[in-house]
Design an enzyme around this catalytic site. Structure first.
Site, PDB file in Angstrom:
ATOM      1  N   SER A 180       0.833  -1.197   0.000  1.00 41.62           N
ATOM      2  CA  SER A 180       0.000   0.000   0.000  1.00 41.62           C
ATOM      3  C   SER A 180       0.871   1.252   0.000  1.00 41.62           C
ATOM      4  O   SER A 180       1.676   1.444  -0.918  1.00 41.62           O
ATOM      5  CB  SER A 180      -0.959  -0.039   1.193  1.00 41.62           C
ATOM      6  OG  SER A 180      -1.963   0.940   1.081  1.00 41.62           O
ATOM      7  N   ASP A 281     -10.506  -4.137  -4.897  1.00 35.33           N
ATOM      8  CA  ASP A 281      -9.739  -3.010  -4.380  1.00 35.33           C
ATOM      9  C   ASP A 281      -9.623  -1.934  -5.454  1.00 35.33           C
ATOM     10  O   ASP A 281      -9.009  -2.164  -6.499  1.00 35.33           O
ATOM     11  CB  ASP A 281      -8.346  -3.499  -3.958  1.00 35.33           C
ATOM     12  CG  ASP A 281      -7.465  -2.395  -3.405  1.00 35.33           C
ATOM     13  OD1 ASP A 281      -7.973  -1.278  -3.164  1.00 35.33           O
ATOM     14  OD2 ASP A 281      -6.265  -2.652  -3.192  1.00 35.33           O
ATOM     15  N   HIS A 311      -8.535  -4.491  -0.140  1.00 39.68           N
ATOM     16  CA  HIS A 311      -7.261  -3.820   0.106  1.00 39.68           C
ATOM     17  C   HIS A 311      -6.700  -4.178   1.488  1.00 39.68           C
ATOM     18  O   HIS A 311      -7.409  -4.198   2.481  1.00 39.68           O
ATOM     19  CB  HIS A 311      -7.452  -2.304   0.023  1.00 39.68           C
ATOM     20  CG  HIS A 311      -6.175  -1.527   0.059  1.00 39.68           C
ATOM     21  ND1 HIS A 311      -5.341  -1.401  -1.031  1.00 39.68           N
ATOM     22  CD2 HIS A 311      -5.579  -0.835   1.061  1.00 39.68           C
ATOM     23  CE1 HIS A 311      -4.298  -0.663  -0.715  1.00 39.68           C
ATOM     24  NE2 HIS A 311      -4.413  -0.301   0.563  1.00 39.68           N
TER      25      HIS A 311
END
Length: 339
Positions: A180, A281, A311
């Protein structure tokens, strides 16, 4: 809720001749994040799909990350003390192993070395790849902005290169990666190292990374997948922009490559890269576009989608998706090291 234009007018000031972001943006980010976390994850979406995505998976409840040797180091850097955590497999004297520098996620302003996305992942890669793993406790965007977190990741990489022998690592077989926001930091550091022209990573490993200041339009397939998600599982583009601006310290319209690698016009010479995205996501659009940009630049790359997850799936240790991802990650670290 403040509109983007009102935020821009209220939150910028001039300092030394350039526009910078006031820390008031972090206050807005905190408020928006609190509102987001307070939403009901089942409302505003396909409740059956959401229950399946959020529901427990076999193996998660009983999961315990592998045991491995762990120690911490405090690095002296231009930004102050930087903590890193070193995970080492069993080694005979004189042996060298591939090494992964790993950065956790958390929207640039949260997360730590103890979260599963950092600690459990590091332990798994250490054991599965028979590799040294170094996790980075980079400074968070809590009233500070780029380049502080990026500087910390570059400093950790430089330390790993300089102390490779003591770490039982081969300085020619170092991968840098993250999840991320950590994926952004890893990719941005790789760009900085490429342009600096000294030691560069042998490869890059990115899990559901955010690499563009504004999320690209999703493919038709991805749009169909995320249409059933609630706002809790699909943060608004407005919130994503606030997160990005809080990290960069400038409006998304002024994003620069080292902070948002997806805006880099020339990715030639970027290290070979693996990207693993999450199926459900919206951020997957960023990972997919960056993968295409790398291909267009002739960069060797591998792209995968972990199915049945939203996610941040590396935060759920023990389930089949987590175990599949860390197996693929370990194969990349080990395989690129052997290539």
């Amino acid at each position: 809720m403040l509109t983007h234009s009102k935020r821009s007018v209220a939150s910028f000031r001039r300092s030394s001749g350039r526009i910078i972001m006031s820390d008031v943006l972090f206050d807005w980010l905190q408020a928006r994040a609190a509102d987001w976390k307070a939403t009901d994850p089942l409302k505003g979406g396909d409740a059956e799909l959401i229950r399946w995505l959020l529901g427990p998976r076999p193996g998660e409840a009983d999961y315990v990350a592998p045991e491995t040797a762990v120690r911490e180091e405090i690095l002296k850097t231009g930004g102050g003390d930087l903590r890193v955590r070193v995970y080492r497999p069993k080694l005979a004297a004189g042996e060298k192993r591939p090494l992964l520098v790993w950065c956790h996620g958390g929207s640039f302003f949260s997360g730590d070395l103890d979260m599963p996305e950092s600690d459990a992942v590091a332990r798994e890669i250490c054991v599965r790849a028979d590799a040294v793993v170094v996790t980075v406790d980079y400074r968070l965007a809590l009233g500070l902005h780029y380049p502080a977190p990026s500087d910390d990741v570059v400093a950790a990489f430089d330390w790993v290169v300089a102390t490779a022998a003591a770490l039982s690592a081969d300085e020619q077989r170092i991968t840098i990666g993250g999840a991320s926001a950590g994926g952004n930091l890893a990719a941005g550091a790789a760009l900085r190292l490429r342009d600096r022209g000294t030691a560069v990573p042998a490869s890059v490993l990115l899990l559901y990374p955010i690499l563009h200041p504004v999320l690209p339009e999703p493919s038709e397939e991805l749009a169909g997948k995320i249409a059933g998600l609630s706002p809790m599982l699909r943060p608004s583009p407005d919130l994503v922009e606030i997160v990005v601006e809080n990290y960069l310290g400038v409006p998304v319209s002024q994003a620069f490559p080292y902070g948002m690698p997806g805006v880099e016009a020339d990715l030639r010479g970027f290290p070979p890269t693996m990207i693993i995205n999450s199926e459900y996501d919206g951020v997957r659009a960023s990972g997919e576009q960056f993968a295409n940009q790398l291909r267009d630049a002739g960069v060797p790359m591998t792209e995968q989608v972990e199915v049945g997850v939203y996610h941040g799936h590396l935060g759920r240790g023990g389930g089949a998706p987590f175990l599949h991802s860390v197996t693929e990650m370990a194969g990349w670290v080990r395989g690129r090291a052997d290539s």
